[in-house]
Write an enzyme that holds these catalytic residues in place. Structure first.
Site, PDB file in Angstrom:
ATOM      1  N   GLY A  35     -22.203  10.866  17.489  1.00 61.64           N
ATOM      2  CA  GLY A  35     -23.147   9.867  16.979  1.00 61.64           C
ATOM      3  C   GLY A  35     -23.575   8.910  18.065  1.00 61.64           C
ATOM      4  CE  LYS A  41     -19.697   7.547  18.537  1.00 65.61           C
ATOM      5  NZ  LYS A  41     -20.704   6.467  18.502  1.00 65.61           N
ATOM      6  NE  ARG A 243       8.245  -6.497  -7.228  1.00 67.62           N
ATOM      7  CZ  ARG A 243       9.533  -6.840  -7.117  1.00 67.62           C
ATOM      8  NH1 ARG A 243       9.905  -7.731  -6.195  1.00 67.62           N
ATOM      9  NH2 ARG A 243      10.446  -6.319  -7.906  1.00 67.62           N
ATOM     10  CG  HIS A 244       6.609  -5.806 -12.883  1.00 68.57           C
ATOM     11  ND1 HIS A 244       7.745  -6.582 -13.025  1.00 68.57           N
ATOM     12  CD2 HIS A 244       6.980  -4.721 -12.164  1.00 68.57           C
ATOM     13  CE1 HIS A 244       8.757  -5.989 -12.428  1.00 68.57           C
ATOM     14  NE2 HIS A 244       8.332  -4.849 -11.879  1.00 68.57           N
ATOM     15  N   GLY A 245       5.220  -9.339 -13.578  1.00 67.18           N
ATOM     16  CA  GLY A 245       6.040 -10.543 -13.732  1.00 67.18           C
ATOM     17  C   GLY A 245       7.504 -10.141 -13.885  1.00 67.18           C
ATOM     18  CG  PHE A 249      15.809  -3.002 -16.605  1.00 67.48           C
ATOM     19  CD1 PHE A 249      16.186  -3.225 -17.922  1.00 67.48           C
ATOM     20  CD2 PHE A 249      16.026  -1.735 -16.062  1.00 67.48           C
ATOM     21  CE1 PHE A 249      16.770  -2.205 -18.680  1.00 67.48           C
ATOM     22  CE2 PHE A 249      16.614  -0.716 -16.802  1.00 67.48           C
ATOM     23  CZ  PHE A 249      16.982  -0.946 -18.112  1.00 67.48           C
ATOM     24  CG  ASN A 250      12.654  -7.557 -12.260  1.00 64.94           C
ATOM     25  OD1 ASN A 250      11.484  -7.878 -12.442  1.00 64.94           O
ATOM     26  ND2 ASN A 250      12.984  -6.408 -11.689  1.00 64.94           N
ATOM     27  NE  ARG A 296       9.286  -2.800 -14.219  1.00 69.11           N
ATOM     28  CZ  ARG A 296       9.681  -1.550 -14.440  1.00 69.11           C
ATOM     29  NH1 ARG A 296       9.672  -1.056 -15.671  1.00 69.11           N
ATOM     30  NH2 ARG A 296      10.069  -0.796 -13.432  1.00 69.11           N
ATOM     31  CD  GLU A 320       9.437   0.746  -8.330  1.00 68.00           C
ATOM     32  OE1 GLU A 320       8.611   1.421  -7.664  1.00 68.00           O
ATOM     33  OE2 GLU A 320       9.893  -0.338  -7.932  1.00 68.00           O
ATOM     34  CE1 TYR A 331      18.736  -0.989  -5.447  1.00 68.55           C
ATOM     35  CE2 TYR A 331      18.545  -3.356  -5.682  1.00 68.55           C
ATOM     36  CZ  TYR A 331      17.952  -2.118  -5.515  1.00 68.55           C
ATOM     37  OH  TYR A 331      16.585  -2.023  -5.403  1.00 68.55           O
ATOM     38  CG  PHE A 342      24.842   2.303  -2.147  1.00 67.60           C
ATOM     39  CD1 PHE A 342      23.934   1.886  -3.112  1.00 67.60           C
ATOM     40  CD2 PHE A 342      25.275   1.384  -1.205  1.00 67.60           C
ATOM     41  CE1 PHE A 342      23.476   0.576  -3.156  1.00 67.60           C
ATOM     42  CE2 PHE A 342      24.825   0.066  -1.234  1.00 67.60           C
ATOM     43  CZ  PHE A 342      23.924  -0.330  -2.217  1.00 67.60           C
ATOM     44  CE1 TYR A 360       9.595   2.243  -1.049  1.00 63.12           C
ATOM     45  CE2 TYR A 360      11.869   2.967  -1.221  1.00 63.12           C
ATOM     46  CZ  TYR A 360      10.903   1.995  -1.409  1.00 63.12           C
ATOM     47  OH  TYR A 360      11.230   0.793  -1.969  1.00 63.12           O
ATOM     48  CG  HIS A 385       6.403  -0.776 -10.865  1.00 64.20           C
ATOM     49  ND1 HIS A 385       7.087  -1.278 -11.941  1.00 64.20           N
ATOM     50  CD2 HIS A 385       5.334  -0.088 -11.371  1.00 64.20           C
ATOM     51  CE1 HIS A 385       6.464  -0.900 -13.072  1.00 64.20           C
ATOM     52  NE2 HIS A 385       5.407  -0.180 -12.732  1.00 64.20           N
ATOM     53  NE  ARG A 390      10.056  -3.008  -0.559  1.00 64.41           N
ATOM     54  CZ  ARG A 390      11.250  -2.981  -1.144  1.00 64.41           C
ATOM     55  NH1 ARG A 390      11.689  -1.852  -1.698  1.00 64.41           N
ATOM     56  NH2 ARG A 390      11.996  -4.058  -1.172  1.00 64.41           N
TER      57      ARG A 390
HETATM   58  P1  ATP Z   1     -19.546   3.326  20.257  1.00 66.12           P
HETATM   59  O1  ATP Z   1     -20.199   4.653  20.457  1.00 66.12           O
HETATM   60  O2  ATP Z   1     -20.212   2.218  20.976  1.00 66.12           O
HETATM   61  O3  ATP Z   1     -18.070   3.343  20.498  1.00 66.12           O
HETATM   62  P2  ATP Z   1     -19.090   3.512  17.385  1.00 66.12           P
HETATM   63  O4  ATP Z   1     -20.021   4.485  16.754  1.00 66.12           O
HETATM   64  O5  ATP Z   1     -17.694   3.956  17.663  1.00 66.12           O
HETATM   65  O6  ATP Z   1     -19.769   2.928  18.690  1.00 66.12           O
HETATM   66  P3  ATP Z   1     -17.869   1.382  15.913  1.00 66.12           P
HETATM   67  O7  ATP Z   1     -17.272   0.591  17.030  1.00 66.12           O
HETATM   68  O8  ATP Z   1     -16.920   2.178  15.098  1.00 66.12           O
HETATM   69  O9  ATP Z   1     -19.094   2.262  16.439  1.00 66.12           O
HETATM   70  O10 ATP Z   1     -18.705   0.423  14.959  1.00 66.12           O
HETATM   71  C1  ATP Z   1     -18.060  -0.296  13.956  1.00 66.12           C
HETATM   72  C2  ATP Z   1     -19.100  -0.844  13.001  1.00 66.12           C
HETATM   73  O11 ATP Z   1     -19.725   0.259  12.313  1.00 66.12           O
HETATM   74  C3  ATP Z   1     -18.497  -1.724  11.939  1.00 66.12           C
HETATM   75  O12 ATP Z   1     -19.301  -2.902  11.888  1.00 66.12           O
HETATM   76  C4  ATP Z   1     -18.605  -0.918  10.656  1.00 66.12           C
HETATM   77  O13 ATP Z   1     -18.868  -1.760   9.526  1.00 66.12           O
HETATM   78  C5  ATP Z   1     -19.779   0.000  10.919  1.00 66.12           C
HETATM   79  N1  ATP Z   1     -19.701   1.321  10.276  1.00 66.12           N
HETATM   80  C6  ATP Z   1     -18.636   1.944   9.758  1.00 66.12           C
HETATM   81  N2  ATP Z   1     -18.953   3.156   9.265  1.00 66.12           N
HETATM   82  C7  ATP Z   1     -20.272   3.318   9.488  1.00 66.12           C
HETATM   83  C8  ATP Z   1     -21.205   4.375   9.240  1.00 66.12           C
HETATM   84  N3  ATP Z   1     -20.809   5.508   8.634  1.00 66.12           N
HETATM   85  N4  ATP Z   1     -22.496   4.208   9.630  1.00 66.12           N
HETATM   86  C9  ATP Z   1     -22.876   3.071  10.239  1.00 66.12           C
HETATM   87  N5  ATP Z   1     -22.057   2.030  10.512  1.00 66.12           N
HETATM   88  C10 ATP Z   1     -20.769   2.149  10.146  1.00 66.12           C
HETATM   89  O1  F6P Z   2      14.473  -3.896  -8.743  1.00 68.49           O
HETATM   90  C1  F6P Z   2      13.124  -3.695  -9.051  1.00 68.49           C
HETATM   91  C2  F6P Z   2      12.636  -2.298  -8.621  1.00 68.49           C
HETATM   92  O2  F6P Z   2      11.252  -2.214  -8.938  1.00 68.49           O
HETATM   93  C3  F6P Z   2      13.415  -1.113  -9.237  1.00 68.49           C
HETATM   94  O3  F6P Z   2      12.960  -0.721 -10.522  1.00 68.49           O
HETATM   95  C4  F6P Z   2      13.249  -0.031  -8.177  1.00 68.49           C
HETATM   96  O4  F6P Z   2      14.200   1.028  -8.272  1.00 68.49           O
HETATM   97  C5  F6P Z   2      13.439  -0.850  -6.920  1.00 68.49           C
HETATM   98  O5  F6P Z   2      12.821  -2.122  -7.174  1.00 68.49           O
HETATM   99  C6  F6P Z   2      12.797  -0.247  -5.690  1.00 68.49           C
HETATM  100  O6  F6P Z   2      13.221  -1.006  -4.575  1.00 68.49           O
HETATM  101  P1  F6P Z   2      14.300  -0.376  -3.514  1.00 68.49           P
HETATM  102  O7  F6P Z   2      13.618   0.863  -3.034  1.00 68.49           O
HETATM  103  O8  F6P Z   2      14.414  -1.484  -2.486  1.00 68.49           O
HETATM  104  O9  F6P Z   2      15.587  -0.058  -4.208  1.00 68.49           O
END
Ligand code: ATP
Ligand code: F6P
Length: 454
Positions: A35, A41, A243-245, A249-250, A296, A320, A331, A342, A360, A385, A390
């Site tokens: 391009g 890009k 996260r939920h309130g 269990f918490n 929750r 979760e 735990y 553990f 994870y 959750h 995370r």
């Molecule tokens: P150069 O060739 O100079 O490195 P480039 O094509 O890599 O340029 P970027 O540095 O990635 O350009 O430009 C980032 C900007 O492009 C950001 O402002 C972003 O909002 C915008 N942008 C992201 N995707 C697109 C797209 N598909 N078409 C046009 N602009 C885009």
């Molecule tokens: O304790 C709250 C909770 O959302 C659990 O239900 C879940 O198992 C845990 O956190 C996940 O956290 P970790 O991966 O740190 O155990």
């Protein structure tokens, strides 16, 4: 004891199948950006790299501009004039150096996807890249971004180009004018990908993906990448994470389950609409609420939905992390009943999979459609959750697999993420409502602690 998923299964989900449907481990893809300057890009390559890291696929960007800058750090537009032989020679040398490092990186054996980030603006250059890759058994995926909106291009120049290292210390207006001249020089020889290159695998994004042309996608990783790239947009928006309130269990220090909110958790649910307003949602802006299917999160979002009229979507994928046989235990109880598990979890929390449950890594895989949908969407608030939040947070902040499962995400706190051209801005808003802390540090079997606010 159930062993953690071994490290070499990092991207088993993505193993390539050959034409006979046999799985093989030798996938090597060179994503060749194409391009004119300021067409997004580097931004597209950077986001795709972050996505690949998040799903566990080893990837790297080779930016030809970085190589060129070693010899020519502050070139004026004339350097890019096709009739400037010295400029041409130095630019070719930079492209060759990047290509040779890219091939070396694949040969060293750990790479799966490399991005060759440059304008790659002529058919001759693309044919050369294709041949270099083909000779080394590397597949190519050309990604062309074209854009004819003067407004977008000017915004891009002002947003990212005037602050580029090429123009360090220069007046932004002079820099913008020089960059426009640089584009003019590229336009003299630019050739868009057309029918004569139909044997290549390519995707063309026209005007920020308003039209997308896809040709000859063959393997799974390329098809996921193309799907991801075609969903990217540049409209300003934010994503809120909460996260939920606090739940029953918490309070009881138990993990998992499907308990109701505690009294304080309910107070957070009532405070959430005000907290969102305080975080600065533009008047009249559209927003959609995503929750998990567990009580929750639905209870946490219900006042917000009722007061604002925002649409709510429940996603099973946001439930979760499934703690299998440990669901409903504290735990301390897990440490007592499954001592080896553990310890194994603490040793490699990202890969450890609960007996009959998830790791994870498993959660990241099930969250992939959520990330795809998030990239397509505008303003979204996700009520979910601890573990799921995370994983989503790790995607936006490119956080490592070692770090993300240990990240502290307090209850009763709204996180606002605003994606920018390079990076994600973050703000946190705390409701003044105490809650237990459910965070457990490595090596401890701690009870959920009262938070410092309680
Ligand atoms: P150069 O060739 O100079 O490195 P480039 O094509 O890599 O340029 P970027 O540095 O990635 O350009 O430009 C980032 C900007 O492009 C950001 O402002 C972003 O909002 C915008 N942008 C992201 N995707 C697109 C797209 N598909 N078409 C046009 N602009 C885009
Ligand atoms: O304790 C709250 C909770 O959302 C659990 O239900 C879940 O198992 C845990 O956190 C996940 O956290 P970790 O991966 O740190 O155990």
């Amino acid at each position: 004891m159930l062993a953690p998923v071994p490290r070499d299964h990092t991207y088993c989900f993505y193993r390539k199948t050959d034409k006979f449907g046999v799985q093989s481990d030798d996938t090597k893809i060179c994503v060749v950006m194409v391009g004119l300057p300021a067409r997004g890009k580097s931004l597209i390559a950077g986001k795709a790299l972050r996505y690949l890291h998040w799903v566990g696929i080893p990837a790297r960007i080779f930016n030809v501009g970085t190589y060129r800058r070693m010899d020519t750090p502050h070139p004026a537009a004339g350097f890019f004039d096709p009739s400037n032989p010295e400029g041409q020679r130095m630019r070719r040398a930079a492209a060759q150096a990047a290509m040779s490092d890219l091939i070396k990186w694949f040969k060293e054996g750990h790479g799966v996807v490399a991005f060759l980030d440059a304008t790659n603006s002529t058919k001759t250059r693309r044919a050369w890249i294709h041949k270099c890759c083909h000779d080394e058994g590397i597949e190519t995926l050309f990604v062309e971004s074209t854009c004819d909106s003067e407004e977008i291009i000017m915004n891009n120049i002002l947003e990212v180009k005037t602050t580029s290292p090429d123009y360090r210390g220069q007046d932004p207006e002079v820099a913008a004018q020089d960059f426009r001249n640089r584009i003019r020089n590229y336009e003299k020889i630019y050739e868009t990908i057309d029918k004569s290159e139909k044997s290549y695998t390519y995707v063309k994004l026209i005007n920020v993906g308003s039209t997308v042309v896809i040709n000859q996608i063959k393997d799974y990783i390329s098809s996921r990448l193309v799907y991801y790239i075609q969903n990217l947009h540049i409209r300003p928006r934010s994503i809120w994470l909460s996260r939920h309130g606090e739940s029953g269990f918490n309070l009881g220090s138990k993990i998992g389950g499907d308990s109701d909110l505690s009294i304080r958790g309910e107070a957070y649910a009532k405070a959430l609409p005000g907290l969102l307003k305080q975080s600065g949602i533009p008047a009249g802006a559209k927003l959609i609420i995503w929750t998990s299917t567990l009580k929750r999160t639905i209870q946490t979002a219900r006042h917000l939905a009722a007061e604002s009229g925002y649409e709510t979507l429940e996603w099973k994928a946001l439930d979760e992390l499934d703690s299998g046989v440990c669901d409903g235990l504290t735990y301390e109880e897990i440490a007592e009943r499954y001592p080896q598990d553990f310890v194994a979890r603490d040793e490699d929390k990202y890969n450890y999979r609960y007996r009959g449950g998830e790791s994870y890594r498993d959660v990241v895989i099930r969250l992939e459609p959520i990330i795809m949908e998030l990239e397509r969407s505008e303003n979204v608030i996700i009520v979910t959750h601890q573990a799921v939040l995370r994983c989503i947070y790790a995607y936006f902040h490119n956080m490592s697999q070692e770090q993300s499962p240990w990240m502290e995400v307090p209850l009763h706190t709204l996180i606002k993420l605003t994606p920018r051209a390079y990076g994600t801005e973050e703000q946190r808003f705390k409701a003044n409502i105490p809650a237990v802390s459910t965070w457990r540090s490595k090596g401890s079997s701690a009870k959920h602690q009262p938070s410092i606010d309680s």
